[in-house]
Enzyme design. Structure first.
Site, PDB file in Angstrom:
ATOM      1  N   ASN A 191      -4.102   2.256  -0.896  1.00  0.00           N
ATOM      2  CA  ASN A 191      -5.480   2.686  -0.650  1.00  0.00           C
ATOM      3  C   ASN A 191      -5.633   4.083  -1.236  1.00  0.00           C
ATOM      4  O   ASN A 191      -5.149   5.055  -0.652  1.00  0.00           O
ATOM      5  CB  ASN A 191      -5.728   2.681   0.870  1.00  0.00           C
ATOM      6  CG  ASN A 191      -7.092   3.233   1.230  1.00  0.00           C
ATOM      7  OD1 ASN A 191      -7.933   3.466   0.364  1.00  0.00           O
ATOM      8  ND2 ASN A 191      -7.312   3.451   2.522  1.00  0.00           N
ATOM      9  N   LYS A 248      -8.266   5.790  -1.536  1.00  0.00           N
ATOM     10  CA  LYS A 248      -9.338   6.536  -0.841  1.00  0.00           C
ATOM     11  C   LYS A 248     -10.253   7.244  -1.846  1.00  0.00           C
ATOM     12  O   LYS A 248     -10.466   6.740  -2.931  1.00  0.00           O
ATOM     13  CB  LYS A 248      -8.725   7.508   0.175  1.00  0.00           C
ATOM     14  CG  LYS A 248      -7.735   6.812   1.110  1.00  0.00           C
ATOM     15  CD  LYS A 248      -7.358   7.650   2.286  1.00  0.00           C
ATOM     16  CE  LYS A 248      -6.299   6.931   3.098  1.00  0.00           C
ATOM     17  NZ  LYS A 248      -5.945   7.624   4.315  1.00  0.00           N
ATOM     18  N   HIS A 285     -11.523   0.195   7.805  1.00  0.00           N
ATOM     19  CA  HIS A 285     -10.503   1.255   7.831  1.00  0.00           C
ATOM     20  C   HIS A 285     -10.879   2.278   8.909  1.00  0.00           C
ATOM     21  O   HIS A 285     -12.073   2.538   9.133  1.00  0.00           O
ATOM     22  CB  HIS A 285     -10.415   1.932   6.457  1.00  0.00           C
ATOM     23  CG  HIS A 285      -9.237   2.848   6.351  1.00  0.00           C
ATOM     24  ND1 HIS A 285      -9.269   4.123   6.838  1.00  0.00           N
ATOM     25  CD2 HIS A 285      -8.006   2.657   5.854  1.00  0.00           C
ATOM     26  CE1 HIS A 285      -8.085   4.694   6.632  1.00  0.00           C
ATOM     27  NE2 HIS A 285      -7.299   3.822   6.027  1.00  0.00           N
ATOM     28  N   GLU A 340     -10.914   5.365   8.930  1.00  0.00           N
ATOM     29  CA  GLU A 340     -11.762   6.473   8.461  1.00  0.00           C
ATOM     30  C   GLU A 340     -13.228   6.043   8.439  1.00  0.00           C
ATOM     31  O   GLU A 340     -14.125   6.819   8.776  1.00  0.00           O
ATOM     32  CB  GLU A 340     -11.293   6.943   7.073  1.00  0.00           C
ATOM     33  CG  GLU A 340     -10.022   7.770   7.191  1.00  0.00           C
ATOM     34  CD  GLU A 340      -9.089   7.684   6.005  1.00  0.00           C
ATOM     35  OE1 GLU A 340      -9.500   7.244   4.920  1.00  0.00           O
ATOM     36  OE2 GLU A 340      -7.906   8.051   6.182  1.00  0.00           O
ATOM     37  N   GLU A 359      -2.927  -0.143  11.756  1.00  0.00           N
ATOM     38  CA  GLU A 359      -2.785   1.245  11.337  1.00  0.00           C
ATOM     39  C   GLU A 359      -3.081   2.178  12.509  1.00  0.00           C
ATOM     40  O   GLU A 359      -4.261   2.504  12.760  1.00  0.00           O
ATOM     41  CB  GLU A 359      -3.765   1.555  10.204  1.00  0.00           C
ATOM     42  CG  GLU A 359      -3.560   0.726   8.960  1.00  0.00           C
ATOM     43  CD  GLU A 359      -4.104   1.446   7.734  1.00  0.00           C
ATOM     44  OE1 GLU A 359      -3.312   1.759   6.857  1.00  0.00           O
ATOM     45  OE2 GLU A 359      -5.307   1.726   7.695  1.00  0.00           O
ATOM     46  N   GLY A 419      -1.947   9.596   7.465  1.00  0.00           N
ATOM     47  CA  GLY A 419      -2.045  10.885   6.770  1.00  0.00           C
ATOM     48  C   GLY A 419      -1.450  12.043   7.541  1.00  0.00           C
ATOM     49  O   GLY A 419      -1.667  13.202   7.191  1.00  0.00           O
ATOM     50  N   SER A 460       1.532   6.596   7.144  1.00  0.00           N
ATOM     51  CA  SER A 460       2.625   7.414   6.616  1.00  0.00           C
ATOM     52  C   SER A 460       3.840   6.593   6.180  1.00  0.00           C
ATOM     53  O   SER A 460       4.978   7.009   6.404  1.00  0.00           O
ATOM     54  CB  SER A 460       3.007   8.500   7.629  1.00  0.00           C
ATOM     55  OG  SER A 460       1.900   9.350   7.882  1.00  0.00           O
TER      56      SER A 460
END
Ligand code: PEP
Length: 251
Positions: free
Chosen positions: A10, A12, A96, A98, A168, A174, A214
């Site tokens: 991904n 992003k 996702h 985010e 996730e 991240g 990660s």
């Protein structure tokens, strides 16, 4: 039932055209013609065409990071499943964390996007995962279960095996903090069990569940070695050819 490992990157909202092209070229050359695992990269939508051209004839698939669940029409700024296919996409990441946190995306919206992705013959990668607060409050299974039920609402059993789930944990995305293989496996087993309730145990045994958060070359082998972990959704480490390829090789 054996499930083919799937490693997706991904990208992003990172990079410019030249770096996107170089990254795609580097990954496709390193992966070669016959990788033992399924590999995909998901660039920003404005670079899909460019990356599709670079990947032409390669074993690396192309994915998008989102779609809008409607046909052509007055939806300024949005992109639909047919447009993604037209750009060469085979995969699309949906829900996702985010997007859930920053754009307020709900399970209902994810379920609508899922239906649109399947109608457009894309392979959806549906993301779920708890926050640190949820985990510390002992609510991981509640939160992940609610997200999964809501996001898969309306999904017909006959299409379920074509859907990839990505677990996730938000606290691991991240942050450099990876779930331990045991923590990840526990939630993956819970997800597979729930998929068995939503569909059938046979269908659940064929569905792929990726881990994301990660993932790096150094922890990928142990994570991917867990019985219910069928791949990885990779953010930061997918931006460097060597790191991403290191994860692919661990698969
Ligand atoms: C992600 O955003 O899907 C992700 C897993 O990111 P990272 O690998 O950087 O934690």
């Amino acid at each position: 039932m054996s499930r083919r490992t799937i490693i997706a990157g991904n990208w992003k909202m990172n990079m410019r055209a030249d770096t996107a092209a170089a990254l795609a070229k580097g990954v496709s050359e390193a992966v070669g013609e016959n990788p033992s695992v399924e590999v995909a990269v998901c660039p920003p939508s404005v670079y899909l065409h460019l990356v599709s051209d670079v990947l032409a004839g390669s074993a690396v698939g192309l994915g998008a990071q989102n779609l809008y669940p409607a046909g052509d029409g007055a939806y300024t700024g949005e992109v639909n499943a047919a447009m993604l296919s037209d750009c060469g996409c085979r995969y699309v990441i949906l829900g996702h964390s985010e997007r859930r946190a920053l754009m307020g995306e709900t399970d209902k919206q994810v379920s609508e996007k899922l239906a649109a992705a399947l109608a457009g013959n894309l392979v959806p990668i549906v993301c779920v995962g708890e926050t640190l607060e949820d985990r510390e409050a002992g609510k991981t299974e509640d939160v992940v279960g609610t997200q999964l039920r809501g996001s898969l609402e309306g999904l017909d059993e006959s299409r379920a095996t074509g859907v990839v789930i990505a677990y996730e944990p938000v606290w691991a995305i991240g942050t450099g903090k990876t779930a331990t293989p045991e923590q990840a496996e526990d939630v993956h087993a819970f997800i597979r069990n729930l998929l068995g309730e939503l569909f059938t145990p046979e269908v659940a045994s064929q569905m792929r569940i990726q881990y994301g958060g990660s993932v790096k070359p150094g922890n990928a082998e142990e994570l991917l070695g867990q019985p219910n972990i069928d791949g990885a959704l990779v953010g930061g480490a997918s931006l460097k050819v060597d790191d991403f390829v290191g994860i692919i090789k661990a698969g």
